[in-house]
Design an enzyme around this catalytic site. Sequence first.
Site: not given
Length: 216
Positions: A184, A149
């Site tokens: 995401d 991430d």
Amino acid sequence: MDLKKSLLLIIVVLLIDQISKIYIKTHFEYQESVEVFRWFKILFIENSGAAWGTKLNDFLPISESTGKLILTIFRLFAIVGIGYWLYDIIKKKSARVLIVAVSLIFAGALGNIIDSVFYGVIFNDSYNQVATLFADEPYGKLFHGKVVDMLYFPIIQDAVWPDWVPFVGGNNFSFFEPVFNIADSAISIGVALLIIFNKKAFPKKGQEERSEEGNE
């Protein structure tokens, strides 16, 4: 929207997602960050759990490694289901917005599955060092990779809840705390499309028939 256009969308999302993750992994140490704007940072973290970093072993009496394996296998079954759903709605010539949304969800889910399945065996650790692609000593094993991430939007930082707010009055808070990635984002956009354009994505039978008549 036909199968070719859906596949093109999926491939574009996957390429952007994986290129960004590989770049971050091979250029940043764990938790290293770069400020793009005051409200937007590139912050490298790794997520070994589900959404928001949740881990199965936080709730079940199992090891973290077992929990990670179960989660990865669940994701594999889920992507097969999403893939079948996508194939089915394309075959039935469903609404374009539905096909776009499911394509984005499929691409995002697949992007994170690639991390979970393969990253543990192709990268070494990122703690206090920049990782190497195809490392001689990888940090994990197959099905035990961590999701990369990097997108962080701390729009409100170090603010304080007013004293009159129940339970949290006087406490510090920040918005937006989660760190996420392109995959995401694709999933979130896909879900948002399904919610916002729900009537177009899932028309009632009468509406479908009128739409088909209009196309003829």
